[in-house]
Design a protein around this motif. Structure first.
Motif, short mmCIF file in Angstrom:
data_model
loop_
_atom_site.label_atom_id
_atom_site.label_comp_id
_atom_site.label_asym_id
_atom_site.label_seq_id
_atom_site.Cartn_x
_atom_site.Cartn_y
_atom_site.Cartn_z
N MET A 1 -53.90 -24.56 -11.03
CA MET A 1 -52.46 -24.50 -11.20
C MET A 1 -51.79 -24.80 -9.86
N ASP A 2 -50.68 -25.44 -9.95
CA ASP A 2 -49.84 -25.76 -8.80
C ASP A 2 -49.39 -24.46 -8.11
N GLU A 3 -49.59 -24.37 -6.81
CA GLU A 3 -49.23 -23.17 -6.05
C GLU A 3 -47.73 -22.87 -6.13
N HIS A 4 -46.91 -23.90 -6.14
CA HIS A 4 -45.46 -23.70 -6.22
C HIS A 4 -45.07 -23.11 -7.58
N LEU A 5 -45.69 -23.58 -8.64
CA LEU A 5 -45.42 -23.04 -9.97
C LEU A 5 -45.84 -21.57 -10.03
N HIS A 6 -47.00 -21.28 -9.49
CA HIS A 6 -47.50 -19.91 -9.44
C HIS A 6 -46.47 -19.00 -8.76
N GLU A 7 -45.95 -19.43 -7.64
CA GLU A 7 -44.96 -18.62 -6.91
C GLU A 7 -43.62 -18.55 -7.63
N ARG A 8 -43.24 -19.61 -8.33
CA ARG A 8 -41.99 -19.55 -9.12
C ARG A 8 -42.10 -18.51 -10.22
N ILE A 9 -43.26 -18.44 -10.85
CA ILE A 9 -43.48 -17.44 -11.89
C ILE A 9 -43.40 -16.05 -11.29
N ARG A 10 -44.08 -15.84 -10.17
CA ARG A 10 -44.06 -14.52 -9.51
C ARG A 10 -42.63 -14.16 -9.10
N ASP A 11 -41.89 -15.11 -8.56
CA ASP A 11 -40.50 -14.85 -8.14
C ASP A 11 -39.62 -14.48 -9.34
N ALA A 12 -39.81 -15.17 -10.46
CA ALA A 12 -39.01 -14.88 -11.65
C ALA A 12 -39.29 -13.46 -12.16
N VAL A 13 -40.55 -13.08 -12.20
CA VAL A 13 -40.90 -11.73 -12.66
C VAL A 13 -40.34 -10.69 -11.68
N ARG A 14 -40.46 -10.97 -10.42
CA ARG A 14 -39.96 -10.05 -9.38
C ARG A 14 -38.46 -9.84 -9.50
N SER A 15 -37.74 -10.80 -10.03
CA SER A 15 -36.28 -10.72 -10.07
C SER A 15 -35.73 -9.96 -11.29
N ILE A 16 -36.59 -9.58 -12.23
CA ILE A 16 -36.11 -8.83 -13.40
C ILE A 16 -35.67 -7.44 -12.92
N PRO A 17 -34.42 -7.07 -13.13
CA PRO A 17 -33.94 -5.77 -12.66
C PRO A 17 -34.58 -4.61 -13.43
N ALA A 18 -34.70 -3.48 -12.75
CA ALA A 18 -35.17 -2.26 -13.41
C ALA A 18 -34.23 -1.95 -14.57
N GLY A 19 -34.80 -1.50 -15.66
CA GLY A 19 -34.00 -1.15 -16.83
C GLY A 19 -33.76 -2.31 -17.78
N LEU A 20 -34.29 -3.48 -17.45
CA LEU A 20 -34.16 -4.65 -18.32
C LEU A 20 -35.53 -5.29 -18.51
N VAL A 21 -35.63 -6.16 -19.50
CA VAL A 21 -36.90 -6.85 -19.77
C VAL A 21 -36.64 -8.34 -19.96
N ALA A 22 -37.69 -9.10 -19.90
CA ALA A 22 -37.65 -10.54 -20.21
C ALA A 22 -38.88 -10.84 -21.05
N THR A 23 -38.85 -11.95 -21.74
CA THR A 23 -40.02 -12.37 -22.50
C THR A 23 -40.84 -13.34 -21.64
N TYR A 24 -42.08 -13.55 -22.06
CA TYR A 24 -42.92 -14.53 -21.37
C TYR A 24 -42.23 -15.89 -21.41
N GLY A 25 -41.58 -16.21 -22.51
CA GLY A 25 -40.86 -17.47 -22.64
C GLY A 25 -39.68 -17.57 -21.69
N ASP A 26 -38.95 -16.45 -21.52
CA ASP A 26 -37.83 -16.44 -20.57
C ASP A 26 -38.33 -16.78 -19.17
N ILE A 27 -39.42 -16.15 -18.78
CA ILE A 27 -39.96 -16.38 -17.44
C ILE A 27 -40.47 -17.81 -17.31
N ALA A 28 -41.10 -18.32 -18.35
CA ALA A 28 -41.57 -19.72 -18.32
C ALA A 28 -40.39 -20.66 -18.14
N ASP A 29 -39.29 -20.40 -18.83
CA ASP A 29 -38.10 -21.25 -18.71
C ASP A 29 -37.54 -21.19 -17.28
#
Length: 96
Positions: A1-29
């Motif tokens: 997997m592309d290292e930049h994509l890997h980090e974009r995924i990690r950054d997106a998950v990291r940005s979800i605020p406490a008390g809220l959720v996202a779907t795997y599809g949201d993060i992929a988008d």
């Protein structure tokens, strides 16, 4: 997997605020990943230091093997589930 994509995924998950959720599809988008399954793969292989518990299936349910722990962590942040399902209309990040 592309290292930049890997980090974009990690950054997106990291940005979800406490008390809220996202779907795997949201993060992929957000990360411009080709599939939500890739998000799951990154979290399973390199997500121990991320708020992985804030990422759910499109149905609002956790993966069965993680359900108990994931729902405990979400409950501690004020995210409530009924019958092991989170109401995405109420708790989904970015959709309020």
């Amino acid at each position: 997997m592309d290292e930049h994509l890997h980090e974009r995924i990690r950054d997106a998950v990291r940005s979800i605020p406490a008390g809220l959720v996202a779907t795997y599809g949201d993060i992929a988008d957000i990360a411009r990943a080709p599939t939500p399954r890739l998000v799951g793969r990154v979290l399973s292989e390199d997500g121990h230091d991320l708020p992985w518990h804030r990422v759910l299936r499109a149905t609002g349910t956790p993966a069965p093997h993680l359900a108990r722990r994931q729902l405990e962590l979400l409950r501690a942040e004020g995210v409530l589930a009924v019958n092991e399902k989170v109401d995405l209309r109420t708790y989904r990040w970015g959709v309020r």
